[in-house]
Design a protein around this motif. Structure first.
Motif, PDB file in Angstrom:
ATOM      1  N   GLU A  39     -46.966  58.308 -37.815  1.00 27.85           N
ATOM      2  CA  GLU A  39     -46.717  56.875 -38.022  1.00 27.85           C
ATOM      3  C   GLU A  39     -47.349  56.350 -39.301  1.00 27.85           C
ATOM      4  OE1 GLU A  39     -46.769  54.189 -34.645  1.00 27.85           O
ATOM      5  OE2 GLU A  39     -46.736  55.921 -33.300  1.00 27.85           O
ATOM      6  N   LYS A  40     -48.550  56.805 -39.631  1.00 25.32           N
ATOM      7  CA  LYS A  40     -49.214  56.331 -40.848  1.00 25.32           C
ATOM      8  C   LYS A  40     -48.417  56.725 -42.090  1.00 25.32           C
ATOM      9  CE  LYS A  40     -53.552  56.399 -43.377  1.00 25.32           C
ATOM     10  NZ  LYS A  40     -54.912  56.924 -43.458  1.00 25.32           N
ATOM     11  N   ARG A  41     -47.992  57.963 -42.159  1.00 28.83           N
ATOM     12  CA  ARG A  41     -47.224  58.422 -43.323  1.00 28.83           C
ATOM     13  C   ARG A  41     -45.882  57.696 -43.398  1.00 28.83           C
ATOM     14  NH1 ARG A  41     -44.560  64.094 -44.673  1.00 28.83           N
ATOM     15  NH2 ARG A  41     -43.883  63.578 -46.766  1.00 28.83           N
ATOM     16  N   HIS A  43     -45.156  54.723 -42.371  1.00 31.50           N
ATOM     17  CA  HIS A  43     -45.410  53.363 -42.856  1.00 31.50           C
ATOM     18  C   HIS A  43     -45.732  53.376 -44.353  1.00 31.50           C
ATOM     19  CE1 HIS A  43     -46.552  49.190 -42.857  1.00 31.50           C
ATOM     20  NE2 HIS A  43     -47.700  49.521 -43.429  1.00 31.50           N
ATOM     21  N   ASN A  44     -46.584  54.318 -44.786  1.00 27.74           N
ATOM     22  CA  ASN A  44     -46.941  54.423 -46.201  1.00 27.74           C
ATOM     23  C   ASN A  44     -45.731  54.722 -47.080  1.00 27.74           C
ATOM     24  OD1 ASN A  44     -49.606  53.877 -45.628  1.00 27.74           O
ATOM     25  ND2 ASN A  44     -50.261  56.018 -45.719  1.00 27.74           N
ATOM     26  N   GLU A  45     -44.766  55.478 -46.564  1.00 29.05           N
ATOM     27  CA  GLU A  45     -43.546  55.818 -47.306  1.00 29.05           C
ATOM     28  C   GLU A  45     -42.537  54.671 -47.288  1.00 29.05           C
ATOM     29  OE1 GLU A  45     -42.853  58.505 -49.132  1.00 29.05           O
ATOM     30  OE2 GLU A  45     -44.705  59.566 -48.686  1.00 29.05           O
ATOM     31  N   GLY A  46     -42.779  53.654 -46.444  1.00 30.03           N
ATOM     32  CA  GLY A  46     -41.880  52.508 -46.371  1.00 30.03           C
ATOM     33  C   GLY A  46     -40.629  52.762 -45.551  1.00 30.03           C
ATOM     34  N   TYR A  47     -40.722  53.678 -44.599  1.00 27.63           N
ATOM     35  CA  TYR A  47     -39.553  54.020 -43.789  1.00 27.63           C
ATOM     36  C   TYR A  47     -39.209  52.940 -42.772  1.00 27.63           C
ATOM     37  CZ  TYR A  47     -39.930  58.758 -45.686  1.00 27.63           C
ATOM     38  OH  TYR A  47     -39.975  59.842 -46.515  1.00 27.63           O
ATOM     39  N   ASP A  48     -39.895  51.816 -42.823  1.00 33.27           N
ATOM     40  CA  ASP A  48     -39.665  50.749 -41.857  1.00 33.27           C
ATOM     41  C   ASP A  48     -39.294  49.424 -42.518  1.00 33.27           C
ATOM     42  OD1 ASP A  48     -42.121  50.340 -43.059  1.00 33.27           O
ATOM     43  OD2 ASP A  48     -43.224  50.040 -41.198  1.00 33.27           O
TER      44      ASP A  48
END
Length: 117
Positions: A39-41, A43-48
């Protein structure tokens, strides 16, 4: 070519995975690849963040959920997030715990969020 990654969770193991989707010339989105991600990665990648609207079909090469190999998914009618699906009659949303009794299939229009790749 327009492609983004959206996320789902495995119905059997509760673990997150990414789904690469590509917009084809017919205007529909097609799932082409899936991979485990935390989940952290994600979110960091902007997949949401990037809104995606339309049909979400899968190509013949699409491997399905990296944990259980399901190629279908459902969208929760409460939190709007995706959980993989093998056709079970009873399914709990792996994101919010909602009992999903109103299943939307991949042949219907979706509104989800993903991130550009």
């Amino acid at each position: 070519m327009e492609a983004v990654v959206i996320t789902g969770k495995c119905a059997k193991r509760g673990q997150m995975y990414g789904m690469r989707i590509q917009k084809m010339s017919d205007g529909d989105w097609w799932r082409t690849w899936a991979f485990p991600i935390d989940e952290k990665r994600a979110h960091n990648e902007g997949y949401d963040v990037t809104p995606v609207q339309g049909n979400l079909f899968h190509t013949e090469e699409y491997p399905g959920c990296p944990y259980c190999k399901a190629t279908s998914f459902v969208q929760c009618n409460k939190c709007r997030k995706l959980t993989c699906w093998n056709g079970e009659t009873k399914l709990i949303c792996q994101w919010c715990g909602n009992n999903m009794d109103n299943i939307v299939t991949a042949t219907e229009k979706f509104n989800v969020s993903g991130g550009d790749i």
